[in-house]
Design a protein around this motif. Structure first.
Motif, PDB file in Angstrom:
ATOM      1  N   SER A   3       0.688  -1.256   0.024  1.00  0.00           N
ATOM      2  CA  SER A   3      -0.004  -0.107   0.138  1.00  0.00           C
ATOM      3  C   SER A   3       0.893   1.020   0.071  1.00  0.00           C
ATOM      4  CB  SER A   3      -0.992  -0.008   1.303  1.00  0.00           C
ATOM      5  OG  SER A   3      -0.282   0.498   2.273  1.00  0.00           O
ATOM      6  N   SER A   4       2.047   1.197   0.538  1.00  0.00           N
ATOM      7  CA  SER A   4       3.129   2.129   0.637  1.00  0.00           C
ATOM      8  C   SER A   4       2.258   3.557   0.857  1.00  0.00           C
ATOM      9  CB  SER A   4       3.857   2.337  -0.355  1.00  0.00           C
ATOM     10  OG  SER A   4       3.370   1.890  -1.791  1.00  0.00           O
ATOM     11  N   ARG A   6      -0.698   4.476   0.250  1.00  0.00           N
ATOM     12  CA  ARG A   6      -1.805   4.961  -0.879  1.00  0.00           C
ATOM     13  C   ARG A   6      -3.260   4.289  -0.534  1.00  0.00           C
ATOM     14  NH1 ARG A   6      -1.033   3.168  -6.791  1.00  0.00           N
ATOM     15  NH2 ARG A   6      -0.138   1.498  -5.870  1.00  0.00           N
ATOM     16  N   GLU A   7      -4.093   4.793  -0.952  1.00  0.00           N
ATOM     17  CA  GLU A   7      -5.440   4.577  -0.424  1.00  0.00           C
ATOM     18  C   GLU A   7      -5.957   3.177  -1.055  1.00  0.00           C
ATOM     19  OE1 GLU A   7      -7.710   8.673   0.195  1.00  0.00           O
ATOM     20  OE2 GLU A   7      -7.731   7.850  -1.668  1.00  0.00           O
ATOM     21  N   GLN A  29      -5.223   0.869   7.295  1.00  0.00           N
ATOM     22  CA  GLN A  29      -5.223   1.404   6.341  1.00  0.00           C
ATOM     23  C   GLN A  29      -5.976   2.781   5.867  1.00  0.00           C
ATOM     24  OE1 GLN A  29      -3.111  -0.391   4.001  1.00  0.00           O
ATOM     25  NE2 GLN A  29      -2.761  -1.473   5.962  1.00  0.00           N
ATOM     26  N   LYS A  30      -5.658   3.468   4.786  1.00  0.00           N
ATOM     27  CA  LYS A  30      -6.313   4.598   4.465  1.00  0.00           C
ATOM     28  C   LYS A  30      -7.075   4.100   3.353  1.00  0.00           C
ATOM     29  CE  LYS A  30      -2.929   7.668   3.497  1.00  0.00           C
ATOM     30  NZ  LYS A  30      -2.233   8.931   2.809  1.00  0.00           N
ATOM     31  N   GLN A  32     -10.858   5.144   1.134  1.00  0.00           N
ATOM     32  CA  GLN A  32     -11.677   5.984   0.151  1.00  0.00           C
ATOM     33  C   GLN A  32     -13.046   5.056  -0.174  1.00  0.00           C
ATOM     34  OE1 GLN A  32     -12.834   9.424  -1.272  1.00  0.00           O
ATOM     35  NE2 GLN A  32     -10.595   9.411  -1.388  1.00  0.00           N
ATOM     36  N   GLY A 233      -4.992  -0.912  -9.838  1.00  0.00           N
ATOM     37  CA  GLY A 233      -4.267   0.333  -9.252  1.00  0.00           C
ATOM     38  C   GLY A 233      -5.052   1.832  -9.860  1.00  0.00           C
ATOM     39  N   SER A 244      -5.864   6.984  -8.480  1.00  0.00           N
ATOM     40  CA  SER A 244      -4.936   5.957  -8.200  1.00  0.00           C
ATOM     41  C   SER A 244      -4.887   5.233  -6.896  1.00  0.00           C
ATOM     42  CB  SER A 244      -3.478   6.303  -8.738  1.00  0.00           C
ATOM     43  OG  SER A 244      -2.914   6.834  -7.520  1.00  0.00           O
ATOM     44  N   CYS A 245      -4.837   3.971  -6.821  1.00  0.00           N
ATOM     45  CA  CYS A 245      -4.924   3.429  -5.439  1.00  0.00           C
ATOM     46  C   CYS A 245      -3.876   2.144  -5.377  1.00  0.00           C
ATOM     47  CB  CYS A 245      -6.305   3.139  -5.192  1.00  0.00           C
ATOM     48  SG  CYS A 245      -6.969   1.927  -6.546  1.00  0.00           S
ATOM     49  N   ALA A 246      -3.871   1.594  -4.026  1.00  0.00           N
ATOM     50  CA  ALA A 246      -3.067   0.384  -3.974  1.00  0.00           C
ATOM     51  C   ALA A 246      -3.869  -0.685  -4.261  1.00  0.00           C
ATOM     52  CB  ALA A 246      -2.832   0.450  -2.406  1.00  0.00           C
ATOM     53  N   THR A 386      -4.477  -6.996  -6.896  1.00  0.00           N
ATOM     54  CA  THR A 386      -5.141  -5.789  -6.288  1.00  0.00           C
ATOM     55  C   THR A 386      -6.351  -5.727  -6.296  1.00  0.00           C
ATOM     56  OG1 THR A 386      -4.581  -4.517  -8.182  1.00  0.00           O
ATOM     57  CG2 THR A 386      -2.668  -4.821  -6.607  1.00  0.00           C
TER      58      THR A 386
END
Ligand SMILES: Cc1cc2nc3c(=O)[nH]c(=O)nc-3n(C[C@H](O)[C@H](O)[C@H](O)COP(=O)(O)OP(=O)(O)OC[C@H]3O[C@@H](n4cnc5c(N)ncnc54)[C@H](O)[C@@H]3O)c2cc1C
Length: 422
Positions: A3-4, A6-7, A29-30, A32, A233, A244-246, A386
């Motif tokens: 995830s580094s 990222r959402e 985790q972040k 959305q 992603g 963009s997302c994890a 993912t």
């Protein structure tokens, strides 16, 4: 997958998506959460009209749902229960069925007195014992399956009890009249009814998803935003923007999921209609569900939610809810009048003074739960490295099933993140 920072994007704000988002948030985790409609809740929404609470289609929360109990503070929902058992409408009269799930003997005596089918009493008791013998009711979903109607015949129930109780009752639960739904759902729902009560929250059914949403960090939920396409992603919105997302969790209802995942789009589903009336006097005094034994009628069931939860109607008024099964084949106005014509036979001319409040036509109420579809329950939430999915079509088609599928999808995402970082 990493995830580094990222959402993770969850698409769909029904019970599955909300539970998944909440569990991911608890896992650090972040998130959305993107919801197409004006507010969260999906198929569990409640409208307020003239001081009445109208659930979008009659539904109940089973107090025995095991997964929901893990995620919800049931106490603060202020649940109140329908009377166990029901009223049967047959041959121009009403009969009380006391509580077939907990007191099969008393209950069936009440239906079939004075003739009484003694063999049915012991068969219901045996059925009940079997579905309660597993501590975890979800084990019942692993059993060999046939159709619900076939299972009732295999159990040796008389035609009388099948026609006069099981068919009207389960057609309202499965939203189909032939009981071609999998016997696994018959077992699971019988187990739920025998372990708990059918309830309504004080603030309407929507209080359930609202309680989940309230636990998400502010700014997590974005409503009135529709996802049009997804790739690993990347989430594309129908206004042309891309995010963009994890990772992505598709938590929409089955037809939308099939589109987004470009999966097999052949699916069947069950439809229902619900008419709400404002009545001066309650047509039935007891907080019971009334089932119609005449399967050719428009009305499948009727109840007065405000007899269960007084908050569903203003003081001195009664909310009457009338459910029909199948797609709407006439205009809402004609449907209301057809319902009124039938109910005049039940309750007399009082019905002419009932004021229609709203008619809900819900073409996609439940995914099909027939034998073939229950065999293909999508137990693995991973679609790609993912992309994940959840929703009631991945589990039992119920509030608990939706929550459980959301939990399962979040667990898969968290496990993959953990293994990627180790
Ligand atoms: C009339 C009726 C009666 C029922 N009775 C009962 C009952 O008594 N007991 C019981 O346990 N269950 C009952 N159910 C079933 C239960 O309500 C559902 O199983 C459960 O709510 C499904 O939740 P979900 O999260 O899987 O899907 P949904 O609630 O359908 O949520 C999916 C969400 O995804 C959103 N979405 C779709 N496409 C997109 C997109 N492209 N972009 C962004 N968002 C999108 C939708 O707007 C929706 O909010 C009933 C259902 C109905 C309709």
């Amino acid at each position: 997958m990493s995830s580094s920072g990222r959402e993770i994007i969850v698409i769909g704000g029904g019970l599955a998506g909300l539970t998944c988002a909440l569990m991911l948030q608890k896992g650090g985790q972040k998130i959305q959460l993107i919801e197409a409609s004006e507010r969260i809740g999906g198929r569990v929404k409640t409208d307020q009209i003239d001081g009445f609470l109208l659930d979008r289609g009659f539904q109940v929360f089973q107090s025995s749902y095991p997964t929901a109990a893990k995620w919800l503070d049931l106490k603060s929902l202020n649940l109140r229960a329908f009377r166990n058992g029901c009223l049967l409408r047959k041959d121009d009269s009403f009969k009380v069925v006391a509580d077939p799930w907990r007191n099969p003997l008393d209950s069936l005596r009440s239906i079939f007195a004075p003739t009484g089918k003694l063999s049915d009493f012991s068969k219901v008791a045996r059925f009940r014992q079997r579905v309660r013998s597993e501590k975890d009711p979800y084990v019942l979903l692993e059993s060999p399956q046939t159709t619900a109607i076939e299972r009732l015949h295999q159990c040796g129930f008389s035609t009388e009890i099948i026609e006069d109780f099981f068919k009207p009752f389960y057609s309202g639960v499965f939203l189909e009249k032939e009981l071609t739904t999998s016997s696994r759902m018959l077992d699971f729902t019988f187990s739920m009814f025998s372990r708990g009560e059918a309830t309504l929250p004080a603030d309407g059914m929507e209080a359930i998803p609202r309680q989940l949403a309230k636990q998400l960090h502010p700014g997590t939920i974005r409503t009135q935003t529709t996802v049009s396409e997804i790739r690993d992603g990347l989430v594309k919105l129908d206004d042309g923007r891309s995010l963009s997302c994890a990772a992505i969790v598709v938590a929409t209802e089955m037809p939308a999921a099939a589109r987004l995942l470009q999966a097999d789009s052949s699916y069947t589903y069950r439809s229902t209609r619900c008419v709400y009336f404002d009545a001066g006097n309650a047509p039935v005094e007891s907080p019971s569900i009334v089932l119609n034994c005449d399967m050719n009628s428009i009305v499948n069931s009727l109840c007065c939610p405000s007899r269960v939860q007084p908050s569903y109607a203003p003081e001195n008024r009664t909310l009457v809810s009338v459910t029909s099964i199948g797609p709407l084949d006439r205009s809402p106005h004609d449907h209301v009048e057809a319902v009124r014509d039938e109910l005049r036979e039940w309750f007399g001319s009082d019905v002419d003074r009932w004021r229609p409040l709203s008619t809900y036509n819900i073409p996609y109420s439940l995914p099909d739960q027939s034998v073939a579809n229950m065999e293909q329950i999508v137990k693995t939430p991973r679609v790609t490295d993912t992309i994940y999915r959840c929703g009631d079509y991945c589990d039992t088609r119920s509030i608990d099933g939706a929550i459980r599928s959301g939990e399962r999808a979040a667990a898969a995402v968290l496990a993959d993140l953990k293994s990627a970082s180790s």
